[in-house]
Design a protein around this motif. Structure first.
Motif, short mmCIF file in Angstrom:
data_model
loop_
_atom_site.label_atom_id
_atom_site.label_comp_id
_atom_site.label_asym_id
_atom_site.label_seq_id
_atom_site.Cartn_x
_atom_site.Cartn_y
_atom_site.Cartn_z
N LEU A 219 0.69 -1.25 -0.01
CA LEU A 219 -0.03 0.04 0.02
C LEU A 219 0.95 1.20 0.07
O LEU A 219 0.67 2.31 -0.70
N PHE A 220 1.98 1.23 0.75
CA PHE A 220 2.77 2.27 0.80
C PHE A 220 3.52 2.53 -0.59
O PHE A 220 3.50 3.55 -1.16
N ARG A 221 3.84 1.36 -1.15
CA ARG A 221 4.58 1.40 -2.62
C ARG A 221 3.49 2.14 -3.48
O ARG A 221 4.12 2.77 -4.30
N ARG A 222 2.41 1.77 -3.38
CA ARG A 222 1.26 2.35 -4.47
C ARG A 222 1.27 4.13 -4.30
O ARG A 222 1.18 4.88 -5.03
N ALA A 223 1.20 4.28 -3.01
CA ALA A 223 0.76 5.89 -2.39
C ALA A 223 2.11 6.35 -2.71
O ALA A 223 2.00 7.62 -3.35
N ARG A 224 3.49 6.06 -2.67
CA ARG A 224 4.66 6.59 -3.27
C ARG A 224 4.71 6.82 -4.67
O ARG A 224 5.23 7.75 -5.11
N THR A 225 4.35 5.39 -5.33
CA THR A 225 4.02 5.89 -6.87
C THR A 225 3.47 6.77 -7.34
O THR A 225 3.76 7.64 -8.13
N GLU A 226 2.17 6.82 -6.63
CA GLU A 226 1.27 8.04 -7.08
C GLU A 226 2.15 9.42 -6.79
O GLU A 226 2.00 10.52 -7.57
N GLY A 227 2.78 9.60 -5.49
CA GLY A 227 3.72 10.78 -5.38
C GLY A 227 4.39 11.03 -6.29
O GLY A 227 4.63 12.30 -6.83
N GLU A 228 5.36 10.04 -6.88
CA GLU A 228 6.48 10.25 -7.61
C GLU A 228 5.85 10.55 -8.90
O GLU A 228 6.45 11.56 -9.74
N THR A 229 4.83 10.13 -9.54
CA THR A 229 4.00 10.46 -10.64
C THR A 229 3.40 11.86 -10.70
O THR A 229 3.54 12.81 -11.74
N VAL A 230 3.13 12.42 -9.43
CA VAL A 230 2.26 13.74 -9.29
C VAL A 230 3.55 14.77 -9.28
O VAL A 230 3.40 15.66 -10.14
N LEU A 231 4.73 14.54 -8.60
CA LEU A 231 5.67 15.23 -8.75
C LEU A 231 6.48 15.81 -10.09
O LEU A 231 6.65 16.69 -10.64
N ALA A 232 6.59 14.52 -10.95
CA ALA A 232 7.00 14.48 -12.32
C ALA A 232 6.04 15.43 -13.10
O ALA A 232 6.54 16.32 -13.87
N ALA A 233 4.65 15.26 -12.80
CA ALA A 233 3.82 15.96 -13.63
C ALA A 233 3.85 17.31 -13.25
O ALA A 233 3.67 18.50 -14.26
N ALA A 234 4.08 17.95 -12.15
CA ALA A 234 4.40 19.07 -11.62
C ALA A 234 5.60 19.72 -11.97
O ALA A 234 5.86 20.91 -11.70
N GLY A 235 6.69 19.03 -12.50
CA GLY A 235 7.95 19.56 -12.76
C GLY A 235 8.75 19.76 -11.32
O GLY A 235 9.75 20.65 -11.46
N ILE A 236 8.64 18.95 -10.27
CA ILE A 236 9.24 19.04 -9.23
C ILE A 236 10.26 18.00 -8.78
O ILE A 236 9.81 16.79 -8.86
N GLU A 237 11.41 18.25 -8.62
CA GLU A 237 12.26 17.46 -8.35
C GLU A 237 12.55 17.14 -6.90
O GLU A 237 12.35 18.07 -5.83
N ALA A 238 12.67 15.91 -6.52
CA ALA A 238 12.88 15.46 -5.02
C ALA A 238 14.11 14.60 -5.03
O ALA A 238 14.36 13.70 -6.04
N VAL A 239 14.76 14.59 -3.91
CA VAL A 239 16.10 13.68 -3.60
C VAL A 239 15.44 12.31 -3.58
O VAL A 239 14.48 11.97 -2.94
N GLY A 240 16.35 11.42 -4.20
CA GLY A 240 15.71 10.12 -4.41
C GLY A 240 16.28 9.17 -3.12
O GLY A 240 17.15 9.81 -2.15
N GLU A 241 15.78 8.05 -2.90
CA GLU A 241 15.91 7.29 -1.81
C GLU A 241 17.74 7.20 -1.51
O GLU A 241 18.04 7.16 -0.58
N GLN A 242 18.17 6.96 -2.79
CA GLN A 242 19.78 6.53 -2.67
C GLN A 242 20.58 7.53 -2.12
O GLN A 242 21.29 7.42 -1.38
N GLU A 243 20.21 8.84 -2.68
CA GLU A 243 20.87 10.05 -2.26
C GLU A 243 20.67 10.03 -0.76
O GLU A 243 21.61 10.51 -0.21
N GLN A 244 19.66 10.00 -0.31
CA GLN A 244 19.18 10.32 1.32
C GLN A 244 20.10 9.15 1.80
O GLN A 244 20.65 9.75 2.96
N LYS A 245 20.08 7.95 1.48
CA LYS A 245 20.81 6.96 2.24
C LYS A 245 22.27 7.27 2.33
O LYS A 245 23.07 7.14 3.26
N GLU A 246 22.84 7.86 0.92
CA GLU A 246 24.14 8.16 0.89
C GLU A 246 24.59 9.45 1.92
O GLU A 246 25.74 9.20 2.45
N ALA A 247 23.68 10.10 2.10
CA ALA A 247 23.99 11.36 2.90
C ALA A 247 24.05 11.00 4.41
O ALA A 247 24.91 11.45 5.13
#
Length: 355
Positions: A219-247
């Motif tokens: 269920l979380f995967r589905r919610a996050r996929t919606e979020g990623e799709t929406v941010l892409a449609a809005a032209g909003i860049e978000a830090v990815g999970e890998q970059e967060q882990k590396e930080a």
């Protein structure tokens, strides 16, 4: 600098306690039973390196503090749904030497979601965003706990909407002295949008408990996929999970100091304290809003927002809904076509319903 911690709960209390422990000047702002406990017994901060009680100045309202100082930093750690009231209360307060808080003092927004900075910038001229990664808990008046070690957490900080300056660097230096990693970044909202995607799990956790069940993970995967799709449609860049882990790398470990498992996140804690409000409108609701603006269906986040709000309003116990029931509710909402693609322009839809 003196730090005025507006909202001395899990995040504010932990940051305030760590700053005080490092010798910085701190004032706590709290309400109700938490305020009374802080006044009577001090702030008890439990971490893997021990429990310390800090006897700090505590106020409920800005007027109780009197005139602010020119070197004050307003550290806003209330939930986003309380942000506007806090900005209104503090913005007009006079500052020694001239001007008001909104005109001359820095306001640091340390909340989940991405709306508090925008609310603050309507009034305050100097707004700073903070992306909070600091596992902490506040369910008992007068006490907070944080299980991060050897650092308590990581707070990315930068000017809003973009940029850095000397104030951000000075605040970061004070946090670094206080066992909190504080990178200064010119794109703090990119970090906050990345955290927003993670916080879409908060509503699931709040109503069903820690996300360990395969159905909850999906269920979380589905919610996050919606979020990623929406941010892409809005032209909003978000830090990815890998970059967060590396930080974070291996610089922060979760070390439960009382042999307990990790407790629930910020939304779970709101339900646990029976506050009657929850931050879902600014987490799942942010995705729903952007979806409606850009014509992207968000049925999963719509339903999660609604059920979390119902839980808060009805003061239902956190974790009391079986995962299967939540999955069925989300499926039912989707089948009824509750999403922007089928209700655009028709008014409100579903009435169901972090760290």
């Amino acid at each position: 600098m003196r730090y005025i911690i507006i909202g001395a709960g899990a995040i504010g209390g932990t940051v305030g306690g760590r700053l005080a422990e490092a010798g910085h000047d701190v004032v706590l702002v709290a309400r109700g039973a938490h305020h009374d406990a802080l006044r009577a017994s001090g702030l008890r901060v439990s971490t893997p390196d021990g429990t310390r009680t800090h006897r700090l100045p505590v106020v409920q309202h800005p007027v109780d503090l009197g005139e602010l100082r020119a070197g004050d930093v307003l550290f806003l750690a209330v939930k986003t749904q309380h942000c506007e009231a806090a900005v209104d209360a503090w913005g007009g307060r006079p500052v020694a030497g001239g001007g008001t808080a909104a005109e001359v003092l820095p306001l640091v927004c340390a909340q989940n979601g991405v709306e508090s900075e925008r609310i603050a910038l309507r009034r305050f001229r100097r707004v700073y965003g903070v992306c909070v990664w600091l596992p902490a808990t506040h369910v008992e008046p007068g006490a907070v706990s944080a299980a991060g070690a050897p650092y308590t957490g990581m707070l990315h900080i930068g000017r809003y909407p973009t940029g850095t300056d000397e104030t951000a660097r000075l605040i970061a230096a004070d946090l670094e002295q206080s066992k909190i990693i504080a990178p200064v970044v010119p794109d703090v909202m990119r970090w906050k949008y990345g955290k927003l995607l993670s916080n879409l799990a908060n509503s699931i956790e709040a109503v069903t408990g820690l996300i360990t069940d395969d159905a909850a993970v999906e269920l979380f995967r589905r919610a996050r996929t919606e979020g990623e799709t929406v941010l892409a449609a809005a032209g909003i860049e978000a830090v990815g999970e890998q970059e967060q882990k590396e930080a974070r790398g291996d610089r922060i470990r979760f070390e439960p100091f009382d042999r307990s498992e990790r407790g629930g996140g910020s939304s779970w804690q709101s339900l646990s304290r029976g506050t009657g409000t929850i931050e879902a409108d600014y987490l799942n609701g942010e995705i729903a809003l952007l979806g409606r603006l850009h014509g992207v269906p968000t049925p999963v986040n719509d339903a999660l927002q609604s059920v979390a709000n119902d839980f808060a309003r009805e003061r239902r116990a956190p974790g009391s809904m079986p995962v299967a029931d939540l999955v069925a509710l989300v499926a039912s909402a989707g089948q009824r076509g509750i999403g922007p693609s089928r209700r655009r322009g028709n008014g409100p839809g579903v009435c169901a319903t972090g760290h």
